[in-house]
Design a protein around this motif. Structure first.
Motif, mmCIF file in Angstrom:
data_model
loop_
_atom_site.group_PDB
_atom_site.id
_atom_site.type_symbol
_atom_site.label_atom_id
_atom_site.label_comp_id
_atom_site.label_asym_id
_atom_site.label_seq_id
_atom_site.Cartn_x
_atom_site.Cartn_y
_atom_site.Cartn_z
ATOM 1 N N GLY A 248 0.793 -1.214 0.000
ATOM 2 C CA GLY A 248 0.000 0.000 0.000
ATOM 3 C C GLY A 248 0.826 1.266 0.000
ATOM 4 N N GLY A 249 2.104 1.168 0.359
ATOM 5 C CA GLY A 249 2.966 2.352 0.391
ATOM 6 C C GLY A 249 3.127 2.877 1.803
ATOM 7 N N ASN A 250 4.141 2.371 2.498
ATOM 8 C CA ASN A 250 4.361 2.765 3.890
ATOM 9 C C ASN A 250 4.885 4.200 3.987
ATOM 10 O OD1 ASN A 250 4.914 2.604 6.727
ATOM 11 N ND2 ASN A 250 7.053 2.154 6.231
ATOM 12 N N ASP A 251 4.476 4.900 5.028
ATOM 13 C CA ASP A 251 4.958 6.261 5.298
ATOM 14 C C ASP A 251 6.255 6.176 6.102
ATOM 15 O OD1 ASP A 251 5.380 8.914 5.823
ATOM 16 O OD2 ASP A 251 3.636 9.148 7.132
ATOM 17 N N GLY A 252 7.356 5.938 5.401
ATOM 18 C CA GLY A 252 8.636 5.789 6.084
ATOM 19 C C GLY A 252 9.148 7.057 6.721
ATOM 20 N N PHE A 253 8.681 8.218 6.263
ATOM 21 C CA PHE A 253 9.178 9.474 6.824
ATOM 22 C C PHE A 253 8.527 9.819 8.156
ATOM 23 C CE2 PHE A 253 10.099 9.964 2.232
ATOM 24 C CZ PHE A 253 11.482 9.983 2.342
ATOM 25 N N ASN A 254 7.563 9.016 8.567
ATOM 26 C CA ASN A 254 7.081 9.062 9.951
ATOM 27 C C ASN A 254 7.597 7.874 10.754
ATOM 28 O OD1 ASN A 254 5.751 11.461 10.011
ATOM 29 N ND2 ASN A 254 3.722 10.617 10.429
ATOM 30 N N MET A 255 8.258 6.946 10.073
ATOM 31 C CA MET A 255 8.816 5.784 10.756
ATOM 32 C C MET A 255 10.085 6.177 11.509
ATOM 33 S SD MET A 255 9.459 2.023 9.098
ATOM 34 C CE MET A 255 10.720 2.581 7.920
ATOM 35 N N ILE A 256 10.943 6.947 10.844
ATOM 36 C CA ILE A 256 12.117 7.514 11.509
ATOM 37 C C ILE A 256 12.221 8.977 11.110
ATOM 38 C CG2 ILE A 256 13.702 6.708 9.704
ATOM 39 C CD1 ILE A 256 15.749 6.331 12.105
ATOM 40 N N VAL A 257 12.390 9.832 12.113
ATOM 41 C CA VAL A 257 12.246 11.279 11.943
ATOM 42 C C VAL A 257 13.505 11.982 12.442
ATOM 43 C CG1 VAL A 257 10.889 13.302 12.629
ATOM 44 C CG2 VAL A 257 9.745 11.088 12.247
ATOM 45 N N PRO A 258 14.032 12.964 11.679
ATOM 46 C CA PRO A 258 15.159 13.751 12.201
ATOM 47 C C PRO A 258 14.697 14.638 13.342
ATOM 48 C CG PRO A 258 14.373 14.674 10.133
ATOM 49 C CD PRO A 258 13.614 13.402 10.334
ATOM 50 N N THR A 259 15.476 14.706 14.415
ATOM 51 C CA THR A 259 15.062 15.490 15.582
ATOM 52 C C THR A 259 16.016 16.639 15.908
ATOM 53 O OG1 THR A 259 16.142 13.854 17.020
ATOM 54 C CG2 THR A 259 13.771 13.603 16.648
ATOM 55 N N SER A 260 17.089 16.818 15.127
ATOM 56 C CA SER A 260 17.901 18.024 15.295
ATOM 57 C C SER A 260 17.027 19.232 14.991
ATOM 58 C CB SER A 260 19.106 17.989 14.356
ATOM 59 O OG SER A 260 19.892 16.842 14.596
ATOM 60 N N ASN A 261 17.279 20.354 15.644
ATOM 61 C CA ASN A 261 16.343 21.475 15.595
ATOM 62 C C ASN A 261 15.968 21.902 14.183
ATOM 63 O OD1 ASN A 261 16.170 21.617 18.375
ATOM 64 N ND2 ASN A 261 17.820 23.133 18.577
ATOM 65 N N PHE A 262 16.964 22.180 13.326
ATOM 66 C CA PHE A 262 16.667 22.656 11.977
ATOM 67 C C PHE A 262 15.901 21.602 11.187
ATOM 68 C CE2 PHE A 262 17.651 22.803 7.454
ATOM 69 C CZ PHE A 262 17.286 24.106 7.134
ATOM 70 N N ASP A 263 16.377 20.364 11.243
ATOM 71 C CA ASP A 263 15.751 19.298 10.460
ATOM 72 C C ASP A 263 14.335 18.999 10.948
ATOM 73 O OD1 ASP A 263 18.048 18.971 8.909
ATOM 74 O OD2 ASP A 263 18.920 17.541 10.332
ATOM 75 N N TYR A 264 14.125 19.035 12.264
ATOM 76 C CA TYR A 264 12.787 18.755 12.759
ATOM 77 C C TYR A 264 11.830 19.886 12.390
ATOM 78 C CZ TYR A 264 8.877 17.538 15.735
ATOM 79 O OH TYR A 264 7.616 17.215 16.181
ATOM 80 N N ASP A 265 12.299 21.127 12.419
ATOM 81 C CA ASP A 265 11.449 22.249 12.015
ATOM 82 C C ASP A 265 11.045 22.111 10.543
ATOM 83 O OD1 ASP A 265 11.638 23.324 14.540
ATOM 84 O OD2 ASP A 265 13.170 24.818 14.013
ATOM 85 N N GLU A 266 11.971 21.669 9.703
ATOM 86 C CA GLU A 266 11.669 21.441 8.293
ATOM 87 C C GLU A 266 10.638 20.328 8.152
ATOM 88 O OE1 GLU A 266 14.733 21.539 4.805
ATOM 89 O OE2 GLU A 266 14.616 19.460 5.502
#
Length: 475
Positions: free
Chosen positions: A76-94
Motif C-alpha cells: 500500500g505504500g508505507n509512510d517511512g518518513f514518519n517511521m524515523i524522523v530527524p530530531t535536530s532542531n533545523f531538520d525537525y522544524d523542516e
C-alpha cells in the motif's frame, strides 16, 4: 469404446484432483501451463519431490552453512518518513513545516543515535519501541530514501524529463511489480526467483527453496524452481483422502490408483506426477511442522506475527528438509493511508514492530539469528503533505533491515531534504526522489547470501546504472 473410456478416466481424474484438493491447489502450490511445459522439458528423476529438473547452478556452500532471506512487503505504500524522523532542531522544524498535521511530536519520538550521523539526532515513531530496541542493540539498520529508479535523477532532471523514469510511477500495481522484478523491463521472473535459480544447491529440493506465506507473489517467480505458497497456519491437508482416518481409506486407495496410472497426454501425465509429489510434500512436511515445539518467545497478536511464525517453523526443520539456502516472502497490507493516517499508522506500526522483534527473538531461540536476514519493502512512500486526513502516493521511502549479520544501529544511504519544493521534492507536494535504488539496496544482502558481483548484475540487470558499492550494511 476404448477412446470413450480413456476420456472418461481422464475427466474423472481431473475432477477428482480438483474436488479433493481444490483448497490446497488454490493456496499452496500455484501452477500455470508454462510451468508444466517447463517441467516436461526438464530431466525427471523418480524419487518423490526431487523429480523436478535440477539444472540450477549450485553455489559453493559448506555443509551446514544455512542462510535465509525474508522479504516483508508493506503493501500500500508505507509512510517511512514518519517511521524515523530527524530530531535536530533545523531538520525537525523542516519536517513539521512539511508534514503539517501528519507530524509526530518531538517529545513522543523514541530517540536513536545512528553511528554515521554523529552531529544529527533521530527518533523512531512512538509505536516502534521494539524496533528502537533492536536498532540500539545493533540488530536493525535503516536504509534511507530508497525507491524504484531507472537511473540516478535529480529534481531538475525530473522536472525537465531529461532522464528515464519508472513506468506508471505512482501506481500501486506497477510499482509493486517493479520492486518485485527489480527490472524496468519487467522480466517474467522475480528477484527472489532469480536468486533461487542461482542459489539452489544440487542436493536441495527446489520445491522448498522459495516460499510465500499466505499468498502467491511474482517476487518468487522463477525459471528453474517452483514458488510455493502456504497458508499462515501451514499446509492445507488432503483431508478427503487423509491417511489417518478410517472413513477415507477406500477413497485414498482410489485416488492413489489414479495417481499410479500412466496417461498418454503429457499435460495430464505431468499433472498426475505433480499431484503425487504435492501430496507427498503436504503429508511429509506438514507432519514435520507439526512436530516443531512451541517457541518460548511470546507471540504478539496480528497476522504478520503468525506468518513470520510459519517462516520460523520452516527454518526450524531446515536440516530435516536438507535446506541450505531459502528465500521467504511475507506480505502485510493496510499501508495505503489516504485517510485516518495517524490512527491507522499507529496500529500498523505497533503490529510491525512487535512482529519483527518477535521473529528476531525466535531466530535467536533457534540459534540462527546470524543466518537469517529480514528486510522490508514497499512500493513507494507517502507524500509529506497532508490531504486533510491522510497522505497520497509518493516515491522515495525508508526501509528496515534486520538480523544478526546486519551492521545495525545505523542509517545507510542519504537522508533527503524534507523541504517542500526543496532539492529532493519531485512535485512540490513532498514526493521525495529516491537517492538509493532498489538494486543498490539489495546488493548487500545478496552478497551476504552468496552471489558474486557477476551474478548480481545478472539478477539485477539495471544495476550497472548505479554504484553497486554505495551501501553495505552486512557484516
Amino acid at each position: 469404446m476404448r477412446t470413450i473410456l480413456k476420456e472418461k478416466r481422464q475427466k474423472l481424474f481431473l475432477w477428482s484432483l480438483h474436488h479433493l484438493n481444490s483448497r490446497f491447489s488454490a493456496r499452496s502450490l500455484n501452477m500455470k501451463r508454462r510451468d508444466f511445459i517447463k517441467l516436461g522439458s526438464a530431466a525427471v528423476a523418480t524419487s518423490g519431490l526431487m523429480s523436478f529438473g535440477q539444472t540450477a547452478k549450485a553455489l559453493s556452500i559448506p555443509t551446514g552453512d544455512y542462510k535465509a532471506l525474508v522479504c516483508i512487503f508493506l503493501l500500500g505504500g508505507n509512510d517511512g518518513f514518519n517511521m524515523i524522523v530527524p530530531t535536530s532542531n533545523f531538520d525537525y522544524d523542516e519536517y513539521t513545516a512539511s508534514r503539517q498535521n501528519m507530524a509526530i511530536a518531538k517529545a513522543d519520538l523514541l530517540p536513536v543515535s545512528p553511528l554515521s550521523y554523529g552531529n544529527s539526532s533521530f527518533g523512531f515513531h512512538p509505536q516502534l519501541a521494539e524496533l528502537q530496541s533492536l536498532f540500539n542493540s545493533g540488530k536493525l539498520g535503516v536504509m534511507a530514501n530508497v525507491g524504484n529508479l531507472v537511473e540516478p535523477i535529480t529534481r531538475q532532471q525530473y522536472l525537465e524529463r531529461s532522464k528515464s523514469l519508472p513506468d506508471q510511477l505512482f501506481s500501486h500495481n506497477d510499482q509493486q511489480d517493479q520492486w518485485r522484478y527489480v527490472d524496468p523491463q519487467a522480466q517474467k521472473t522475480g528477484l527472489g526467483g532469480r536468486v533461487m535459480d542461482l542459489a539452489v544447491p544440487n542436493n536441495q529440493d527446489p520445491l522448498l527453496t522459495g516460499i510465500s506465506i499466505d499468498g502467491r507473489t511474482n517476487w518468487l517467480s522463477s525459471q528453474l524452481n517452483l514458488d510455493l505458497a502456504i497458508g499462515r497456519n501451514g499446509f492445507d491437508q488432503y483431508s478427503y483422502v487423509a491417511p489417518d482416518k478410517n472413513w477415507t481409506q477406500d477413497r485414498r486407495a482410489a485416488f492413489k490408483a489414479l495417481l499410479d496410472n500412466n496417461y498418454q497426454d503429457p499435460f495430464i501425465d505431468e499433472f498426475k506426477g505433480l499431484q503425487s509429489r504435492t501430496m507427498e510434500l503436504v503429508e511429509r512436511v506438514g507432519s514435520q511442522i507439526d512436530t516443531v515445539p512451541d517457541f518460548t518467545t511470546l507471540k504478539p497478536e496480528g497476522s504478520l506475527a503468525t506468518k513470520l511464525e510459519m517462516v520460523a517453523k520452516m527454518i526450524a526443520i531446515r536440516a530435516e528438509l536438507g535446506m541450505e539456502r531459502q528465500v521467504f516472502y511475507v506480505g502485510m497490507g493496510g499501508y495505503d493511508t489516504h485517510d485516518n493516517h495517524i490512527s491507522r499508522q499507529q496500529a500498523l506500526f505497533t503490529e510491525l514492530s512487535q512482529s519483527m522483534k518477535y521473529f528476531y527473538d525466535v531466530t535467536a531461540e533457534l540459534g540462527v539469528e546470524q543466518s537469517v536476514t529480514s528486510f522490508t519493502s514497499s512500493e513507494f512512500g507517502r507524500t509529506l503533505t497532508s490531504n486533510g486526513d491522510g497522505t497520497d502516493h509518493a516515491w522515495g521511502n525508508h526501509q528496515l533491515v534486520m538480523g544478526g549479520a546486519v551492521r545495525g544501529g545505523d542509517i545507510y544511504g542519504q537522508i533527503p531534504s524534507l523541504e517542500i519544493a526543496g532539492p529532493d521534492d519531485a512535485n512540490d507536494d513532498g514526493r521525495i526522489i529516491p537517492t538509493t535504488s532498489v538494486e543498490q539496496y539489495m546488493v548487500s544482502p545478496l552478497r551476504w547470501f552468496g552471489l558474486t558481483d557477476n551474478e548480481l548484475n545478472g539478477v539485477m540487470p539495471n544495476l550497472a546504472a548505479f554504484d553497486p558499492n554505495a551501501v553495505d550494511f552486512m557484516l
